[in-house]
Design a protein around this motif. Structure first.
Motif, PDB file in Angstrom:
ATOM      1  N   GLY A 169       0.796  -1.215   0.000  1.00 40.21           N
ATOM      2  CA  GLY A 169       0.000   0.000   0.000  1.00 40.21           C
ATOM      3  C   GLY A 169       0.827   1.263   0.000  1.00 40.21           C
ATOM      4  O   GLY A 169       0.276   2.357   0.118  1.00 40.21           O
ATOM      5  N   GLY A 170       2.148   1.108  -0.084  1.00 36.34           N
ATOM      6  CA  GLY A 170       3.028   2.271  -0.086  1.00 36.34           C
ATOM      7  C   GLY A 170       3.359   2.803   1.294  1.00 36.34           C
ATOM      8  O   GLY A 170       4.001   3.844   1.425  1.00 36.34           O
ATOM      9  N   VAL A 171       2.925   2.098   2.358  1.00 36.48           N
ATOM     10  CA  VAL A 171       3.195   2.532   3.726  1.00 36.48           C
ATOM     11  C   VAL A 171       4.564   2.005   4.153  1.00 36.48           C
ATOM     12  O   VAL A 171       4.900   0.839   3.917  1.00 36.48           O
ATOM     13  CB  VAL A 171       2.098   2.008   4.678  1.00 36.48           C
ATOM     14  CG1 VAL A 171       2.394   2.429   6.107  1.00 36.48           C
ATOM     15  CG2 VAL A 171       0.739   2.509   4.233  1.00 36.48           C
ATOM     16  N   ALA A 172       5.365   2.870   4.777  1.00 37.47           N
ATOM     17  CA  ALA A 172       6.695   2.486   5.226  1.00 37.47           C
ATOM     18  C   ALA A 172       6.598   1.607   6.479  1.00 37.47           C
ATOM     19  O   ALA A 172       5.876   1.932   7.425  1.00 37.47           O
ATOM     20  CB  ALA A 172       7.531   3.714   5.521  1.00 37.47           C
ATOM     21  N   VAL A 173       7.326   0.494   6.458  1.00 36.80           N
ATOM     22  CA  VAL A 173       7.335  -0.446   7.581  1.00 36.80           C
ATOM     23  C   VAL A 173       8.777  -0.653   8.016  1.00 36.80           C
ATOM     24  O   VAL A 173       9.654  -0.951   7.180  1.00 36.80           O
ATOM     25  CB  VAL A 173       6.709  -1.802   7.182  1.00 36.80           C
ATOM     26  CG1 VAL A 173       6.770  -2.768   8.351  1.00 36.80           C
ATOM     27  CG2 VAL A 173       5.277  -1.615   6.719  1.00 36.80           C
ATOM     28  N   ALA A 174       9.053  -0.477   9.298  1.00 37.22           N
ATOM     29  CA  ALA A 174      10.401  -0.673   9.833  1.00 37.22           C
ATOM     30  C   ALA A 174      10.598  -2.142  10.205  1.00 37.22           C
ATOM     31  O   ALA A 174       9.767  -2.724  10.914  1.00 37.22           O
ATOM     32  CB  ALA A 174      10.627   0.210  11.045  1.00 37.22           C
ATOM     33  N   ALA A 175      11.680  -2.727   9.720  1.00 37.21           N
ATOM     34  CA  ALA A 175      11.989  -4.132  10.022  1.00 37.21           C
ATOM     35  C   ALA A 175      13.471  -4.373   9.797  1.00 37.21           C
ATOM     36  O   ALA A 175      14.116  -3.661   9.005  1.00 37.21           O
ATOM     37  CB  ALA A 175      11.163  -5.073   9.134  1.00 37.21           C
ATOM     38  N   PRO A 176      14.055  -5.372  10.492  1.00 44.25           N
ATOM     39  CA  PRO A 176      15.461  -5.706  10.252  1.00 44.25           C
ATOM     40  C   PRO A 176      15.664  -6.259   8.846  1.00 44.25           C
ATOM     41  O   PRO A 176      14.755  -6.872   8.264  1.00 44.25           O
ATOM     42  CB  PRO A 176      15.759  -6.775  11.308  1.00 44.25           C
ATOM     43  CG  PRO A 176      14.693  -6.625  12.339  1.00 44.25           C
ATOM     44  CD  PRO A 176      13.480  -6.158  11.594  1.00 44.25           C
ATOM     45  N   THR A 177      16.823  -6.078   8.300  1.00 47.91           N
ATOM     46  CA  THR A 177      17.163  -6.654   7.000  1.00 47.91           C
ATOM     47  C   THR A 177      17.556  -8.124   7.173  1.00 47.91           C
ATOM     48  O   THR A 177      17.847  -8.577   8.283  1.00 47.91           O
ATOM     49  CB  THR A 177      18.329  -5.891   6.360  1.00 47.91           C
ATOM     50  OG1 THR A 177      19.501  -6.048   7.187  1.00 47.91           O
ATOM     51  CG2 THR A 177      18.001  -4.403   6.232  1.00 47.91           C
ATOM     52  N   LEU A 178      17.591  -8.840   6.062  1.00 48.13           N
ATOM     53  CA  LEU A 178      18.001 -10.238   6.126  1.00 48.13           C
ATOM     54  C   LEU A 178      19.458 -10.354   6.577  1.00 48.13           C
ATOM     55  O   LEU A 178      19.827 -11.303   7.275  1.00 48.13           O
ATOM     56  CB  LEU A 178      17.821 -10.897   4.751  1.00 48.13           C
ATOM     57  CG  LEU A 178      18.163 -12.389   4.679  1.00 48.13           C
ATOM     58  CD1 LEU A 178      17.321 -13.194   5.657  1.00 48.13           C
ATOM     59  CD2 LEU A 178      17.970 -12.907   3.256  1.00 48.13           C
ATOM     60  N   ASP A 179      20.296  -9.379   6.194  1.00 49.26           N
ATOM     61  CA  ASP A 179      21.690  -9.398   6.636  1.00 49.26           C
ATOM     62  C   ASP A 179      21.792  -9.319   8.157  1.00 49.26           C
ATOM     63  O   ASP A 179      22.703  -9.910   8.752  1.00 49.26           O
ATOM     64  CB  ASP A 179      22.453  -8.231   6.006  1.00 49.26           C
ATOM     65  CG  ASP A 179      22.723  -8.452   4.521  1.00 49.26           C
ATOM     66  OD1 ASP A 179      22.676  -9.622   4.082  1.00 49.26           O
ATOM     67  OD2 ASP A 179      22.963  -7.466   3.798  1.00 49.26           O
ATOM     68  N   GLY A 180      20.870  -8.586   8.791  1.00 51.06           N
ATOM     69  CA  GLY A 180      20.878  -8.529  10.249  1.00 51.06           C
ATOM     70  C   GLY A 180      20.645  -9.899  10.866  1.00 51.06           C
ATOM     71  O   GLY A 180      21.328 -10.291  11.821  1.00 51.06           O
ATOM     72  N   TYR A 181      19.687 -10.638  10.328  1.00 48.86           N
ATOM     73  CA  TYR A 181      19.439 -11.985  10.829  1.00 48.86           C
ATOM     74  C   TYR A 181      20.635 -12.900  10.555  1.00 48.86           C
ATOM     75  O   TYR A 181      20.974 -13.755  11.387  1.00 48.86           O
ATOM     76  CB  TYR A 181      18.182 -12.564  10.187  1.00 48.86           C
ATOM     77  CG  TYR A 181      16.903 -11.949  10.709  1.00 48.86           C
ATOM     78  CD1 TYR A 181      16.454 -12.236  11.988  1.00 48.86           C
ATOM     79  CD2 TYR A 181      16.142 -11.090   9.932  1.00 48.86           C
ATOM     80  CE1 TYR A 181      15.285 -11.683  12.490  1.00 48.86           C
ATOM     81  CE2 TYR A 181      14.971 -10.531  10.415  1.00 48.86           C
ATOM     82  CZ  TYR A 181      14.547 -10.825  11.691  1.00 48.86           C
ATOM     83  OH  TYR A 181      13.393 -10.275  12.184  1.00 48.86           O
ATOM     84  N   ARG A 182      21.267 -12.719   9.420  1.00 44.06           N
ATOM     85  CA  ARG A 182      22.441 -13.545   9.113  1.00 44.06           C
ATOM     86  C   ARG A 182      23.589 -13.267  10.076  1.00 44.06           C
ATOM     87  O   ARG A 182      24.320 -14.194  10.465  1.00 44.06           O
ATOM     88  CB  ARG A 182      22.878 -13.294   7.671  1.00 44.06           C
ATOM     89  CG  ARG A 182      21.980 -13.986   6.638  1.00 44.06           C
ATOM     90  CD  ARG A 182      22.359 -13.614   5.230  1.00 44.06           C
ATOM     91  NE  ARG A 182      21.645 -14.427   4.246  1.00 44.06           N
ATOM     92  CZ  ARG A 182      21.581 -14.139   2.946  1.00 44.06           C
ATOM     93  NH1 ARG A 182      22.182 -13.045   2.473  1.00 44.06           N
ATOM     94  NH2 ARG A 182      20.916 -14.928   2.128  1.00 44.06           N
ATOM     95  N   VAL A 183      23.757 -12.022  10.462  1.00 41.91           N
ATOM     96  CA  VAL A 183      24.774 -11.703  11.459  1.00 41.91           C
ATOM     97  C   VAL A 183      24.455 -12.396  12.781  1.00 41.91           C
ATOM     98  O   VAL A 183      25.342 -12.938  13.457  1.00 41.91           O
ATOM     99  CB  VAL A 183      24.889 -10.175  11.651  1.00 41.91           C
ATOM    100  CG1 VAL A 183      25.789  -9.846  12.845  1.00 41.91           C
ATOM    101  CG2 VAL A 183      25.435  -9.512  10.401  1.00 41.91           C
ATOM    102  N   ALA A 184      23.178 -12.396  13.167  1.00 39.50           N
ATOM    103  CA  ALA A 184      22.768 -13.078  14.396  1.00 39.50           C
ATOM    104  C   ALA A 184      23.033 -14.582  14.301  1.00 39.50           C
ATOM    105  O   ALA A 184      23.529 -15.206  15.258  1.00 39.50           O
ATOM    106  CB  ALA A 184      21.291 -12.814  14.678  1.00 39.50           C
TER     107      ALA A 184
END
Length: 534
Positions: free
Chosen positions: A446-461
């Motif tokens: 819908g064009g609404v901005a959603v804040a979320a971690p990137t996949l790279d963040g999960y890979r670092v974890a």
């Protein structure tokens, strides 16, 4: 009943390695304790789906709601070693009933609570239930025959993962389709039922440790742990370099250092620091801390990853209930792996089981790093980590029991579980920091901005958890194959012992442990031992 010899100072030494209980009675004891372990862990984790709604339900500020989890962690960390030592002194059955009673009472308080202070009071009482699993493991060592101890301990260790896997989806269902108090009423019924069964089925085993309870040591340990775990649990929120975190960390180190000095000077310490710093005990404690970190990252990251919006390109957009269902296979796997891990320890030794388990955990995170976009890959990777966790968690108490005297089993197991708790708290803070640093805005359909971690963040974890698992493997490899004999600090010295109190040759002291082929899964007193454990 167990025949015992009474020594000067109040120490009782069993002449039989286990009571002559029937197999049916032994299965009943194991069933009650295993259910108690599952319920305890379920209570600890079930509140997570409720956290986003608590500010509206209780009228509290969102920043204060986190104490619902933090306070339970703190009271559990303090209660685990204290009740462990008290169990060695006054009876493990008594302390088990006390921990289960606190769990039931805390659940009842939460069921009636409508404001945050009362909810926090109930959660603090529930945290005392964290001592149930280590006390149960120590209780089993004293009442089951040697051939059954390994598999029973493995099952008790796996209850941690089972309860965590069941708690999230069940609590999410209750929160979504019923009043939020229904979850705490369910906890009250379950914990009260386990308490009643434990009161009826459990019988006190006689091995005790003499002396008075070290109140000063208990206060010092409690203060140090509170400061340390508060710093770890709030580091992601307050910032690792903030004055509050640095002050809490510094205070914790100073208090714990002073506490360690005090423990070396008292005749009946809360924790035998000299024994705890020997490699045969210290290295399993270190491995427990690292394994706790690696284990917790699996459920923590998986639940967040599958709930991430589809706009991120990797998220599945699942609900809390669906995310919890994704963790169910991990709990089932831990149940299946419990007897297998016991057989492996019996054949190859607990050290080999711990080493293999940590390697499997690292391999599981390698799979998570390679592919976390598809549901099947997420479930398979999480399942592999759970296999490794089941192996590692079943081996840790076996390694501890082979290296400590019988009369210190509960205290040593309590300390080992405490190290897992510290590892989990550290993991939570590290993962929160990593994901926060890799969070950005995504545009949904819908064009609404959603804040979320990137996949790279999960890979670092995933990479961090896998690296910690390999460090746990290194610690496991360094554990001595056969602990060097050393007398129990609670035994009398040679100059104090009177000839008429010496044990006959066919009945070795309580701290002697048979160690055939390094299995030591259920080390306990018995004839033919060559020496004493450290």
């Amino acid at each position: 009943m167990v025949n015992v010899i009474h020594l000067r100072g109040g120490l009782t030494v069993p002449t039989d390695s286990h009571p002559s209980a029937s197999p049916t009675a032994g299965r009943g004891v194991l069933a009650v304790l295993a259910v108690g372990g599952i319920v305890t862990t379920l209570v600890q984790t079930a509140v997570v789906p409720l956290l986003p709604r608590l500010p509206r339900l209780t009228g509290a500020a969102p920043v204060d709601v986190g104490w619902v989890v933090t306070l339970t962690l703190l009271t559990g960390a303090v209660a685990t070693p204290l009740l462990g030592r008290a169990g060695d002194m006054y009876g493990k059955r008594r302390m088990l009933l006390l921990a289960l009673g606190a769990l039931a009472a805390g659940s009842l308080v939460c069921a009636f609570a409508s404001t945050l202070p009362w909810l926090l009071a109930g959660r603090a009482l529930q945290g005392v239930g964290a001592a149930v699993v280590p006390l149960s493991i120590s209780f089993l060592r004293g009442v089951l025959p040697p051939q059954r101890t390994g598999s029973s301990v493995a099952l008790m260790s796996s209850t941690v993962g089972i309860g965590a896997a069941l708690g999230l989806p069940l609590a999410a269902l209750l929160v979504q389709y019923a009043d939020w108090h229904a979850m705490f009423w369910a906890m009250t019924v379950l914990s009260t039922g386990v308490l009643a069964l434990a009161w009826r089925v459990l019988r006190e085993e006689p091995a005790r440790s003499p002396g008075r309870f070290d109140l000063l040591g208990a206060c010092g340990l409690s203060a140090g742990l509170v400061f340390l775990l508060l710093a770890l649990s709030k580091a992601g929120e307050w910032g690792w370099g903030s004055r509050r975190i640095l002050g809490l960390s510094g205070a914790a180190l100073l208090i714990l250092a002073g506490w360690a000095v005090q423990q070396r000077r008292v005749s009946r310490p809360l924790v035998d620091v000299r024994l705890a710093t020997r490699p045969a005990v210290l290295l399993p404690h270190l491995a427990a801390l690292l394994a706790g970190f690696a284990f917790y990252a699996n459920s923590l990251v998986t639940a967040q990853l599958v709930q991430a919006p589809r706009a991120t390109g990797y998220g599945l957009g699942f609900s809390v209930v669906a995310a919890g269902v994704c963790l169910l296979p991990s709990g089932v796997i831990m149940v299946v792996c419990a007897p297998l891990s016991a057989r492996l320890s019996a054949a190859r030794g607990a050290k080999a089981t711990l080493t293999l388990g940590t390697v499997v955990i690292a391999a599981g995170y390698g799979l998570r790093f390679a592919d976390s976009r598809q549901l099947w890959a997420v479930i398979v990777g999480a399942a592999v980590v759970s296999v490794g966790t089941a192996l590692a968690y079943s081996a840790l108490p076996m390694l501890i029991m082979r290296a400590v005297p019988l009369e210190q089993t509960a205290a040593a197991n309590g300390l080992n579980v405490l190290m897992r708790t510290i590892g989990q708290a550290l993991c939570s803070a590290v993962v929160a920091t990593v994901l926060a640093q890799h969070t950005r805005l995504f545009a949904d359909t819908g064009g609404v901005a959603v804040a979320a971690p990137t996949l790279d963040g999960y890979r670092v974890a995933f990479a961090a958890a896998g690296a910690v698992a390999l460090l746990a493997c290194a610690a496991a490899c360094l554990i001595p194959r056969r602990p060097r004999p050393e007398p129990s600090p609670f035994q009398e010295t040679d100059q104090d012992a009177r000839p008429e109190l010496r044990l006959p040759a066919q009945c070795p002291p309580a701290n002697e442990v048979q160690e055939p082929a390094d299995t030591a899964a259920d080390a306990r007193p018995g004839p033919g031992a060559a020496g004493t454990t450290p």
